[in-house]
Motif scaffolding. Structure first.
Motif, PDB file in Angstrom:
ATOM      1  N   CYS A 372       7.155   5.111  15.936  1.00  0.00           N
ATOM      2  CA  CYS A 372       6.688   6.494  16.012  1.00  0.00           C
ATOM      3  C   CYS A 372       7.006   7.165  14.680  1.00  0.00           C
ATOM      4  O   CYS A 372       8.175   7.268  14.282  1.00  0.00           O
ATOM      5  CB  CYS A 372       7.361   7.236  17.157  1.00  0.00           C
ATOM      6  SG  CYS A 372       6.877   8.982  17.275  1.00  0.00           S
ATOM      7  N   PHE A 373       5.967   7.600  13.968  1.00  0.00           N
ATOM      8  CA  PHE A 373       6.113   8.267  12.682  1.00  0.00           C
ATOM      9  C   PHE A 373       5.838   9.758  12.843  1.00  0.00           C
ATOM     10  O   PHE A 373       5.026  10.177  13.672  1.00  0.00           O
ATOM     11  CB  PHE A 373       5.114   7.701  11.667  1.00  0.00           C
ATOM     12  CG  PHE A 373       5.258   6.239  11.376  1.00  0.00           C
ATOM     13  CD1 PHE A 373       6.151   5.804  10.413  1.00  0.00           C
ATOM     14  CD2 PHE A 373       4.517   5.299  12.066  1.00  0.00           C
ATOM     15  CE1 PHE A 373       6.276   4.443  10.136  1.00  0.00           C
ATOM     16  CE2 PHE A 373       4.625   3.945  11.812  1.00  0.00           C
ATOM     17  CZ  PHE A 373       5.523   3.523  10.836  1.00  0.00           C
ATOM     18  N   GLY A 374       6.502  10.540  12.014  1.00  0.00           N
ATOM     19  CA  GLY A 374       6.267  11.969  12.011  1.00  0.00           C
ATOM     20  C   GLY A 374       6.844  12.594  10.770  1.00  0.00           C
ATOM     21  O   GLY A 374       7.296  11.919   9.835  1.00  0.00           O
ATOM     22  N   SER A 375       6.869  13.921  10.765  1.00  0.00           N
ATOM     23  CA  SER A 375       7.387  14.659   9.628  1.00  0.00           C
ATOM     24  C   SER A 375       8.903  14.517   9.526  1.00  0.00           C
ATOM     25  O   SER A 375       9.610  14.529  10.546  1.00  0.00           O
ATOM     26  CB  SER A 375       7.008  16.124   9.760  1.00  0.00           C
ATOM     27  OG  SER A 375       7.649  16.905   8.765  1.00  0.00           O
ATOM     28  N   GLU A 376       9.429  14.417   8.319  1.00  0.00           N
ATOM     29  CA  GLU A 376      10.869  14.267   8.109  1.00  0.00           C
ATOM     30  C   GLU A 376      11.637  15.458   8.627  1.00  0.00           C
ATOM     31  O   GLU A 376      12.784  15.314   9.085  1.00  0.00           O
ATOM     32  CB  GLU A 376      11.155  14.062   6.611  1.00  0.00           C
ATOM     33  CG  GLU A 376      12.576  13.699   6.314  1.00  0.00           C
ATOM     34  CD  GLU A 376      12.776  13.230   4.884  1.00  0.00           C
ATOM     35  OE1 GLU A 376      13.837  12.678   4.574  1.00  0.00           O
ATOM     36  OE2 GLU A 376      11.852  13.423   4.087  1.00  0.00           O
ATOM     37  N   ASP A 377      11.048  16.644   8.636  1.00  0.00           N
ATOM     38  CA  ASP A 377      11.789  17.821   9.095  1.00  0.00           C
ATOM     39  C   ASP A 377      11.939  17.867  10.615  1.00  0.00           C
ATOM     40  O   ASP A 377      12.570  18.767  11.161  1.00  0.00           O
ATOM     41  CB  ASP A 377      11.154  19.113   8.595  1.00  0.00           C
ATOM     42  CG  ASP A 377       9.729  19.318   9.095  1.00  0.00           C
ATOM     43  OD1 ASP A 377       9.305  18.626  10.040  1.00  0.00           O
ATOM     44  OD2 ASP A 377       9.025  20.177   8.508  1.00  0.00           O
TER      45      ASP A 377
END
Length: 379
Positions: A372-377
């Motif tokens: 699952c990839f997403g924004s670092e923040d």
């Protein structure tokens, strides 16, 4: 875990009950979903929202024996089939395992989530309905062939194809057979819906239009080549790659082939399904290329060459195209130019296609890691 991975940070990883878990604290944004293969009933492969330009791994979960199934996402859960014969439900926010359901045969078909139920087929010919909240099996219908086709949902019905050369329609409530249509070859791709009709292409080289109410065949279009990919539909046009090394643009009203794209030098089949917007038809092929074509005439906008073949179907999210390769690369390309903008090296082949919802991209690999990839923040 093995091989170099780009685009993330060092992970604090540990195993819990066979799940590779990376502890993060995230909030699931919005109520967006990816309820079926290619995202919608027209199989466009286009996400409703965009993703961060710099994606990082938010979590990863392990599925024994590998993943070829594309995940479905709905109401904060991720549903994916494993080659170990289990359907898994994970929490989209944390990656925690919620439940698993044993189907028996290996699962390559991508699940459909509709009416709080998960529908999917398996390698032994079983088609299953499972309660999305609890993982309890509701019913199973048996066919005489492997099921790789993912299902479409239409007015209380689920429609899918089987390797027994039939297109099936079952009642969602109890799995009762409503009708089945015999074809002249395996049905590998998934049905698409267009103006109250079911569109299905198969290994018999035909595109059929079928009445979902009664199963009668309305019309058929000769494609000349057999088709493993799902047909993508936008407005009155349909698009499909074939095992005759071509991409076809089809006029559904006139019931004719508008154009054929074929690479002048590299003759390889198209297993992946196209992603379609008003300005782009994006297709990945076993010739190791991703290309964007003009929807009206099939003229090439751009081509990007990779080191390994592509069976993963591309997904468009915002101004990016996301796709995986059999060499283990998961890429984000600029939709306008095809230039690489983001890359993650998984270390294992990618046959599944991306699923995009809630600001996240979910995809599995053949060694059984669901990322699952997403924004670092959001970490």
């Amino acid at each position: 875990m093995r091989a170099k991975r780009k685009g993330g940070r060092r992970w604090n990883v540990f195993l819990i009950f066979g799940i590779l878990y990376i502890p993060v604290s995230v909030c699931v944004a919005g109520e967006t979903s990816w309820p079926q293969f290619r995202g919608d009933a027209q199989s466009t492969g286009v996400a409703r929202g965009s993703l961060s330009d710099s994606l990082v791994v938010l979590w990863a979960a392990r599925v024994p024996e590998g993943i070829e199934s594309t995940a479905a996402i709905r109401e904060g859960r991720v549903f994916v089939g494993g080659l170990d014969g289990n359907l898994y439900a994970f929490d989209l926010g944390s990656g925690a395992l919620k439940w698993k359901y044993s189907a028996g045969g290996e699962i390559k078909a991508s699940p459909l989530v509709a009416d709080d139920t998960v529908f999917f087929g398996d390698g032994d010919g079983g088609f299953h309905a499972v309660d999305a909240a609890s993982g309890k099996g509701l019913w199973t219908h048996r066919t005489a062939g492997e099921i790789i086709s993912s299902a479409a949902s239409y007015e209380g019905r689920v429609i899918f194809g089987s390797y027994d050369q039939f297109l099936y329609c079952l009642a969602k409530a109890d799995g009762k057979l409503l009708w089945k249509v015999e074809t002249e070859g395996y049905v590998h791709g998934s049905p698409a819906l267009w103006q109250g009709r079911v569109l299905i292409a198969g290994c018999d080289g035909l595109l059929r239009m079928v009445n979902p109410a009664g199963g009668d065949e309305i019309s058929r279009m000769e494609l000349s080549d057999y088709v493993a990919a799902s047909v993508a539909v936008r407005s009155s046009r349909a698009y499909a790659g074939t095992f005759g090394n071509r991409v076809l643009g089809l006029d559904l009203v006139a019931e004719k082939v508008l154009w054929r794209y074929e690479h002048p030098d590299r003759g390889f089949p198209f297993y992946a399904s196209p992603a379609v917007t008003g300005n782009h038809v994006v297709v990945a092929g076993r010739d190791r290329m991703v290309r964007a074509l003009r929807p009206d005439d099939g003229e090439v906008i751009w081509v990007r060459l990779f080191r390994s073949r592509l069976d993963s179907s591309p997904v468009i999210a915002g101004n990016r195209v996301y796709v995986g390769t059999t060499g283990g690369r998961i890429m984000g390309l600029d939709l306008a130019s095809g230039e690489p903008r983001w890359e993650f090296q998984s270390g294992s082949g990618v046959l599944a296609s991306p699923s995009v919802a809630g600001g996240r991209l979910v995809i599995g690999t053949t060694d059984g890691i669901l990322y699952c990839f997403g924004s670092e923040d959001r970490q």
